[in-house]
Design a protein around this motif. Structure first.
Motif, PDB file in Angstrom:
ATOM      1  N   ASN A 150       0.811  -1.221   0.000  1.00 25.89           N
ATOM      2  CA  ASN A 150       0.000   0.000   0.000  1.00 25.89           C
ATOM      3  C   ASN A 150       0.848   1.276   0.000  1.00 25.89           C
ATOM      4  OD1 ASN A 150       0.960   0.203   2.607  1.00 25.89           O
ATOM      5  ND2 ASN A 150      -1.053   0.092   3.601  1.00 25.89           N
ATOM      6  N   GLY A 151       2.176   1.143  -0.099  1.00 21.84           N
ATOM      7  CA  GLY A 151       3.037   2.322  -0.196  1.00 21.84           C
ATOM      8  C   GLY A 151       3.510   2.871   1.134  1.00 21.84           C
ATOM      9  N   THR A 152       3.402   2.097   2.202  1.00 18.40           N
ATOM     10  CA  THR A 152       3.924   2.519   3.500  1.00 18.40           C
ATOM     11  C   THR A 152       5.161   1.689   3.830  1.00 18.40           C
ATOM     12  OG1 THR A 152       2.526   0.958   4.713  1.00 18.40           O
ATOM     13  CG2 THR A 152       1.650   3.199   4.363  1.00 18.40           C
ATOM     14  N   ASN A 191       5.775   6.919   3.974  1.00 11.03           N
ATOM     15  CA  ASN A 191       5.218   6.456   2.709  1.00 11.03           C
ATOM     16  C   ASN A 191       6.297   6.444   1.644  1.00 11.03           C
ATOM     17  OD1 ASN A 191       2.365   6.386   3.560  1.00 11.03           O
ATOM     18  ND2 ASN A 191       2.665   8.574   3.803  1.00 11.03           N
ATOM     19  N   PHE A 192       6.079   5.602   0.627  1.00 12.16           N
ATOM     20  CA  PHE A 192       6.957   5.638  -0.533  1.00 12.16           C
ATOM     21  C   PHE A 192       6.103   5.628  -1.790  1.00 12.16           C
ATOM     22  CE2 PHE A 192       6.427   1.087   0.233  1.00 12.16           C
ATOM     23  CZ  PHE A 192       6.252   0.558  -1.036  1.00 12.16           C
ATOM     24  N   THR A 193       6.617   6.295  -2.813  1.00  9.80           N
ATOM     25  CA  THR A 193       5.957   6.284  -4.114  1.00  9.80           C
ATOM     26  C   THR A 193       6.969   5.805  -5.147  1.00  9.80           C
ATOM     27  OG1 THR A 193       6.466   8.616  -4.426  1.00  9.80           O
ATOM     28  CG2 THR A 193       4.280   8.089  -3.608  1.00  9.80           C
ATOM     29  N   ILE A 194       6.461   5.075  -6.106  1.00  8.03           N
ATOM     30  CA  ILE A 194       7.306   4.487  -7.138  1.00  8.03           C
ATOM     31  C   ILE A 194       7.026   5.162  -8.468  1.00  8.03           C
ATOM     32  CG2 ILE A 194       7.576   2.387  -8.528  1.00  8.03           C
ATOM     33  CD1 ILE A 194       7.351   0.789  -5.960  1.00  8.03           C
ATOM     34  N   PHE A 203      10.905   8.340  -0.812  1.00  4.60           N
ATOM     35  CA  PHE A 203      10.507   8.081   0.574  1.00  4.60           C
ATOM     36  C   PHE A 203      10.130   9.394   1.240  1.00  4.60           C
ATOM     37  CE2 PHE A 203      13.228   4.542  -0.528  1.00  4.60           C
ATOM     38  CZ  PHE A 203      12.552   3.459   0.004  1.00  4.60           C
ATOM     39  N   THR A 204       8.938   9.400   1.854  1.00  7.60           N
ATOM     40  CA  THR A 204       8.457  10.563   2.593  1.00  7.60           C
ATOM     41  C   THR A 204       8.161  10.119   4.017  1.00  7.60           C
ATOM     42  OG1 THR A 204       7.444  11.370   0.560  1.00  7.60           O
ATOM     43  CG2 THR A 204       6.775  12.435   2.621  1.00  7.60           C
ATOM     44  N   PRO A 205       9.045  10.437   4.948  1.00  3.14           N
ATOM     45  CA  PRO A 205       8.818  10.000   6.341  1.00  3.14           C
ATOM     46  C   PRO A 205       7.668  10.763   6.975  1.00  3.14           C
ATOM     47  CG  PRO A 205      10.816  11.311   6.161  1.00  3.14           C
ATOM     48  CD  PRO A 205      10.279  11.169   4.786  1.00  3.14           C
ATOM     49  N   SER A 206       6.942  10.092   7.855  1.00  6.20           N
ATOM     50  CA  SER A 206       5.878  10.764   8.591  1.00  6.20           C
ATOM     51  C   SER A 206       6.333  11.108  10.003  1.00  6.20           C
ATOM     52  CB  SER A 206       4.603   9.918   8.615  1.00  6.20           C
ATOM     53  OG  SER A 206       4.862   8.608   9.024  1.00  6.20           O
TER      54      SER A 206
END
Length: 179
Positions: free
Chosen positions: A81-83, A117-120, A129-132
């Motif tokens: 799910n992108g986490t 989260n990560f997006t490809i 990578f976008t840390p929360s």
């Protein structure tokens, strides 16, 4: 006798060539489904070059720092799910070579508790990578090029250039994660 030796050598050569790995790990398409899984860190390397631009336009090397990870006890879980989560620790060995001064080296233990989260981008072959959690001391942050993705390995590299006035910093970071 020469023919027999030739045939024996030919047979041995054929056997050695055919002994390759029949289960070669093929590259996978960069998708969330192919990236998902639990990884351990296999390697971490980082090189930071700091330069300055003089008033005449010449670049002067100020320092080079090499960071290398060692003794890993760190798991990265990437979900379809992108986490992602990253937790554990590793030893960071560093060597800083300032221009005109003695080199400085040392070692420290780095604790990691990271989630986000990560997006490809399959088109660019990148993972962002976008840390929360707090942006301070993030383990994975920003966009990485995917060097290798197969059923056992995910290798990433990131190149970042920063400037502050006449000071320039170039950082190359690479990770190898093993499933």
């Amino acid at each position: 006798m020469k023919k027999i030796n030739f045939i024996i050598c030919l047979c041995i050569s054929a056997i050695l060539v055919s002994c390759g790995d029949d289960n070669s790990d093929e590259r996978l398409l960069l998708t969330n489904a192919n990236v998902q899984g639990t990884y351990q860190i296999g390697a971490f390397n980082q090189i930071i070059n700091e330069t300055a631009t003089s008033s005449t336009g010449a670049n002067v090397n100020l320092s080079t720092t090499t960071n290398v990870g060692d003794i890993y006890s760190l798991d990265i879980v990437m979900n379809e799910n992108g986490t992602y989560t990253a937790s554990g620790q590793y030893t960071l060995d560093f060597i800083t070579k300032p221009n005109g001064s003695a080199q400085v080296s040392g070692s420290s233990i780095v604790d990691v508790e990271d989630l986000g989260n990560f997006t490809i981008s399959s088109l660019d072959n990148t993972i962002t990578f976008t840390p929360s959690t707090s942006l301070e001391d993030q383990f994975l942050l920003g966009t990485y090029s995917v060097v290798l993705l197969n059923s056992t390995t995910l290798s990433l590299v990131q190149e970042v250039e920063n400037s502050n006035g006449s000071i320039n910093m170039s950082t190359t970071t690479s990770y190898s994660f093993i499933k």
